[in-house]
Design a protein around this motif. Structure first.
Motif, mmCIF file in Angstrom:
data_model
loop_
_atom_site.group_PDB
_atom_site.id
_atom_site.type_symbol
_atom_site.label_atom_id
_atom_site.label_comp_id
_atom_site.label_asym_id
_atom_site.label_seq_id
_atom_site.Cartn_x
_atom_site.Cartn_y
_atom_site.Cartn_z
ATOM 1 N N VAL A 31 98.339 20.963 56.380
ATOM 2 C CA VAL A 31 97.081 21.122 55.634
ATOM 3 C C VAL A 31 95.873 21.303 56.563
ATOM 4 O O VAL A 31 95.961 21.045 57.764
ATOM 5 N N ASP A 32 94.766 21.764 55.959
ATOM 6 C CA ASP A 32 93.555 22.022 56.740
ATOM 7 C C ASP A 32 92.862 20.732 57.175
ATOM 8 O O ASP A 32 92.237 20.681 58.223
ATOM 9 N N LYS A 53 100.493 23.806 52.423
ATOM 10 C CA LYS A 53 99.082 24.152 52.706
ATOM 11 C C LYS A 53 98.420 24.758 51.469
ATOM 12 O O LYS A 53 97.326 24.352 51.062
#
Lengths: 382, 267
Positions: free
Chosen positions: A348-349, A321
């Motif tokens: 991840v976002d 991330k």
């Protein structure tokens, strides 16, 4: 000095590293593409007074190393696809009974007998989820033979520190590729020795009562403390129990001792990541092609970076991330239908920015293959 | 030492059914060990899964209760890594010869120094009475409700053919013989097999209408005979008891020491 420089296969580097790490017992069964590990062990172990045995199958192989670990030895077995499937019950036993051991899986193409002589990376999920029930595992990989050496030593250290089986998830390209390896001098890499109990003879010893730091000192079979080891849910003496509170505590302990130490266990490498707009995430042999692409594109001014994961389990979500936070696109390069790519998406976002760059036909992925997919991702056409 | 000194009484009562033969095997195995005057620290008992395999939890040795069928493979790792230890591997008939059949013949072939005790009750007791490779043609079991059509193994013949260098058979009725045989099996340098006919009144007995535990043990008296007895010649259906094989052959761990010497790894 030159004696310490070798031009050897990844499988051979793994053997030399295991011996460097203190291994003196190996049990295995021949299977492509891991067989050279057994062959080199058969030569090398008796030279140092260690023991090698070729068992009747992979089930027996993992059983034998667990037995030998209990007498105080550092142990290993090696296999590939079908053999790794056969080992799953024994692997779960080693998790439950907390027996330090190292299991090498030199991955080939699957499923089933698949492509015995070709490369694949399809066992990433199996490494964590292959045995039944809930548990956490450590799985480590490498992209070159020097790293095979370092990660193999690391695997033994992790196995002893956390009393857990550790999986070395190599692949056919790494196992068979010949490369220069510098064998470090003794003491150059720190070795973790087994934590033995200080409890004296005649005092009640609790082999399954973790210390405050979560570690469990062991006592060798044949020593002064006689205790029970079982794959059943067990109490602090190792005796079977159904007590819900004890069972809950045991399961939590087995998972927490790994998951609470992700940072200590995680190894990774990064290349050109500082300003990378497009991040490639890869591991094992495919990270080599990914690195080639990064270096080439950088020369043309494109902001590519590579995050090479060496620890796959416990999956380093926070690391991924953080490293991918500024990337516009993330391409995961692997030789399967998309295993680590799912984990990266979870980490991840913006999971919609994560793409799979793969091959599933037994052919090693080339820099050209990666570049072709990148062109599609970047909207440049085929 | 008394037999009680070899027991982990913290973990009693045991989990076997009333009338089960396995407690008799436990008792006489400990009596055999007592006569050998072995240190408890030098004995490792390895077992698999099943009623018989729970025996390892109750004894005060180094005990390794493993997975179904694989006890001999685990024991091979223990023995080879520390050859000075005494390995005893109690197994059920299904554990030893169905799921564990492959490990059984290979351990015998290697002639690795350990004692396999097959507690043969001809049934899977832990799971509730399914037929095993030793139930035999004509037996009833929960998975053979219309009569079993599987032929059984002869443990003695199988062990001989696989290369075991000590092969014997006794029953829970013949406790003195059982103790003597187990004592000799443990003392033997090589792979020893001891088959002990052990009654399961709960499943095999009930399903095959064999009466109580006492009835089943009495049947062991009536249907078995010493090896080569006159009774056997008159009635070939009788099952022979005693020591069938007892011979010297190169032992695996001793041979591996020679491998180490040849490789130049001797200390």
């Amino acid at each position: 000095m030159s004696e310490n420089i070798k031009f050897i296969q990844g499988n051979e580097a793994c053997v030399e590293a295991a011996l460097y790490g203190g291994l003196d017992f190996y049990a295995g069964y021949p299977i492509t593409p891991s067989t050279e590990i057994a062959e080199h062990m058969a030569v090398r172990l008796p030279q140092i007074g260690g023991k090698f045995i070729q068992m009747e199958d992979e089930i027996a192989s993992i059983a034998a190393i667990i037995g030998a670990s209990l007498t105080g030895h550092k142990v290993m077995t090696a296999t590939s696809g079908p053999g790794f499937s056969l080992m799953q019950e024994g692997l779960g036993y080693a998790v439950m009974a907390e027996i330090p051991c190292v299991i090498v899986n030199v991955q080939r193409g699957g499923p089933s007998t698949g492509l015995p002589t070709n490369v694949g990376q399809g066992d990433v999920m199996q490494a964590q989820w292959g045995s039944h029930g809930d548990y956490s595992i450590v799985a480590i990989t490498a992209s070159n033979n020097q790293d095979v050496f370092n990660m193999t030593v690391h695997a033994f250290n992790i196995a002893e520190t956390y009393r857990t089986p550790v999986i070395l998830l190599f692949d056919e390209v790494i196992g068979h590729m010949r490369e220069r390896v510098d064998i470090p001098e003794k003491g150059e890499i720190n070795l973790v020795e087994r934590l033995k109990t200080q409890i004296k003879t005649g005092v009640d010893f609790h082999p399954y009562l973790p210390r405050e730091d979560g570690r469990l000192p062991m006592s060798d079979f044949g020593g002064v403390h006689r205790y029970n080891v079982t794959g059943l849910a067990h109490d602090m003496w190792g005796f079977p129990t159904n007590d819900p509170q004890i069972v809950h505590g045991l399961l939590r302990h087995l998972v927490d001792k790994i998951n609470n130490n992700v940072q200590e266990i995680t190894r990774y490498k990064e290349y050109c990541m500082d300003d990378a707009e497009l991040v490639l995430v890869s591991y094992g042999s495919t990270a080599r092609s990914a690195l080639h692409v990064v270096n080439n594109r950088r020369k043309r001014g494109e902001r590519l970076g590579l995050l090479e994961l060496q620890t796959l389990w416990p999956f380093p979500y926070s690391l991924v991330k953080e490293k991918c936070a500024k990337a516009s696109y993330i391409g995961v390069v692997e030789l399967n239908m998309g295993q680590v790519v799912q984990l990266v998406r979870n980490a991840v976002d913006k999971p919609e920015r994560v793409f799979l760059i793969n091959r599933i036909d037994g052919v090693f992925i080339s820099p050209t293959d990666i570049r072709n997919t990148l062109r599609v991702i970047q909207g440049k056409g085929m | 030492m008394a037999v009680r000194d070899y027991i982990r009484d913290r973990f009693f009562p045991h989990m076997w059914c009333p009338g089960c033969g396995h407690g008799i095997v436990l008792n006489n195995m400990l009596r055999a060990i007592e006569t050998l005057e072995l240190s408890k620290n030098d004995i490792v008992m390895v077992s698999g899964i099943g009623c018989s395999s729970r025996i390892s939890g109750y004894v005060d040795f180094h005990t390794l209760h493993t997975i179904h069928g694989r006890a001999l493979a685990f024991a091979t790792g223990v023995k080879m890594s520390r050859p000075e230890l005494t390995l005893i591997v109690p197994m059920g008939d299904g554990d030893a010869l169905a799921i564990g059949g492959n490990h059984f013949i290979h351990a015998a072939r290697r002639n690795i120094d350990m004692t396999a005790i097959i507690m043969n009750n001809r049934i899977y007791g832990m799971t509730g009475g399914q037929y095993s490779p030793l139930s035999g043609y004509g037996a009833r079991a929960s998975t053979a409700p219309y009569m079993n059509i599987d032929q059984d193994f002869d443990v003695v013949q199988l062990s001989k053919a696989a290369g075991a260098t000590f092969v014997a058979r006794s029953t829970t009725y013949h406790v003195q013989q059982m103790t003597d045989i187990i004592r000799q099996a443990i003392s033997h340098k090589g792979f020893s097999v001891v088959e002990i006919l052990s009654q399961c009144p709960t499943y095999f007995g009930r399903q095959n209408k064999l009466g109580t535990a006492v009835d089943m043990m009495t049947r062991y008296k009536d249907t078995t005979t010493p090896i080569g007895s006159k009774a056997k010649k008159q009635n070939p259906d009788l099952i022979e008891r005693g020591i069938f094989v007892q011979k010297e052959m190169p032992e695996y761990c001793t041979e591996y020491e020679k491998v180490i010497e040849r490789a130049g790894g001797g200390a």
